[in-house]
Design an enzyme around this catalytic site. Structure first.
Site, PDB file in Angstrom:
ATOM      1  CG  ASN A   4      -1.774   1.200   1.466  1.00  0.00           C
ATOM      2  OD1 ASN A   4      -1.696   2.444   0.771  1.00  0.00           O
ATOM      3  ND2 ASN A   4      -2.337   1.725   2.299  1.00  0.00           N
ATOM      4  CE  LYS A   6       0.602   3.561   4.890  1.00  0.00           C
ATOM      5  NZ  LYS A   6       0.247   3.503   6.078  1.00  0.00           N
ATOM      6  CG  HIS A  90      -5.618   1.766   4.930  1.00  0.00           C
ATOM      7  ND1 HIS A  90      -4.703   2.510   6.222  1.00  0.00           N
ATOM      8  CD2 HIS A  90      -4.578   1.017   5.169  1.00  0.00           C
ATOM      9  CE1 HIS A  90      -4.344   2.286   6.579  1.00  0.00           C
ATOM     10  NE2 HIS A  90      -3.407   1.126   5.769  1.00  0.00           N
ATOM     11  CD  GLU A  92      -2.696   5.639   7.185  1.00  0.00           C
ATOM     12  OE1 GLU A  92      -2.913   5.536   5.754  1.00  0.00           O
ATOM     13  OE2 GLU A  92      -1.991   4.827   6.705  1.00  0.00           O
ATOM     14  CD  GLU A 162      -3.214  -2.348   7.347  1.00  0.00           C
ATOM     15  OE1 GLU A 162      -2.488  -3.077   6.407  1.00  0.00           O
ATOM     16  OE2 GLU A 162      -4.032  -1.637   7.173  1.00  0.00           O
ATOM     17  N   GLY A 168       2.582   2.415  10.510  1.00  0.00           N
ATOM     18  CA  GLY A 168       3.205   3.367   9.960  1.00  0.00           C
ATOM     19  C   GLY A 168       3.832   4.016  11.508  1.00  0.00           C
ATOM     20  CB  SER A 208       5.311  -1.353  11.568  1.00  0.00           C
ATOM     21  OG  SER A 208       4.883  -0.148  11.883  1.00  0.00           O
TER      22      SER A 208
END
Ligand code: PEP
Length: 244
Positions: A4, A6, A90, A92, A162, A168, A208
């Site tokens: 991904n 981003k 996701h 985010e 996730e 991140g 991560s």
């Protein structure tokens, strides 16, 4: 193994990535591989990966096929580029763009209708884990979202677990923690869609994942693959993860 990207990389940088990456995974036949770049890089990625085993995906889609929805991109548009996959829900998107379990379901249905392969993300926030709410949150996300698919549609999706606190941040869930969460998700799938669906569904871990921790994570039978953010941006690093 899915990357991904981003909101990183231009088309030229996308081309440069594949020039470096493809030779490193040319012999990697043990897993499916996909890169999900920003929308504008999808045509470059599709062209670069033509004739290879590496697939391309989007990071989101809107659930209407077309219309007055400024700034949105639909499933048929993504499919027409030659992309195969799409990440949905996701954290985010949930955190910054108001994504809910209901819109995750709408997007997943739209992706399947367009012939795309959804990677649907679920995962708890740090305060939820600390309050021992992980399984309850996963159940809420599952029951309010992808449990609304019919069994035939559900069989076509991939789930990504996730934990938000691991994305991140450099903090990875331990392999045991990830496996526990995957077992909880698999139990939800089994309860809703039956034992066969529970055994068959692929669950990726994301948060991560790096070249130096992927092997221990993948040693867990419960973990079927990885959804990788930061470490998928560099060809050598993502190739090491693919070739764990
Ligand atoms: C992600 O973006 O889905 C992700 C897991 O990011 P990172 O690997 O950087 O934590």
């Amino acid at each position: 193994m899915a990357g991904n990207w981003k909101m990183y990389k231009t088309p030229a940088e996308t081309k440069a990535f594949f020039d470096g990456f493809l030779p490193l995974v040319a012999e990697s036949k043990h897993c499916e591989v996909a890169i999900c770049p920003p929308f504008v890089n999808i045509p470059t990625a599709v062209e670069a990966t033509r004739g290879t085993r590496v697939g391309v995906g989007a990071q989101n889609l809107y659930w209407k096929n077309e219309g007055a929805f400024t700034g949105e991109i639909s499933g048929p548009m993504i499919k027409a580029t030659g992309a195969e996959w799409v990440i949905i829900g996701h954290s985010e998107r949930r955190q910054y763009f108001g994504e809910t379990d209901a819109t995750v379901l709408d997007r997943t249905k739209a992706a399947l209708a367009a012939g795309l392969r959804p990677i649907v993300c679920v995962g708890e926030r740090l305060e939820e884990r600390e309050a021992s709410q992980t399984e309850a949150v996963l159940a809420e996300q599952f029951n309010g979202g992808i449990a609304g698919l019919d069994a035939e549609s559900f069989a076509k999706i991939v789930i990504a677990y996730e934990p938000v606190w691991a994305i991140g941040t450099g903090k990875t869930a331990t392999p045991d923690m990830a496996a526990d969460a995957h077992r909880a998700i698999r139990a939800l799938v089994t309860a809703k869609f039956g034992a066969e669906a529970g055994a068959a569904v692929r669950i990726l871990y994301g948060g991560s994942v790096k070249p130096d921790n992927v092997k221990n994570l993948m040693a867990q039978p419960e973990i079927d693959g990885a959804l990788v953010g930061g470490a998928s941006l560099e060809a050598g690093s993502f190739a090491s993860i693919v070739n764990f």
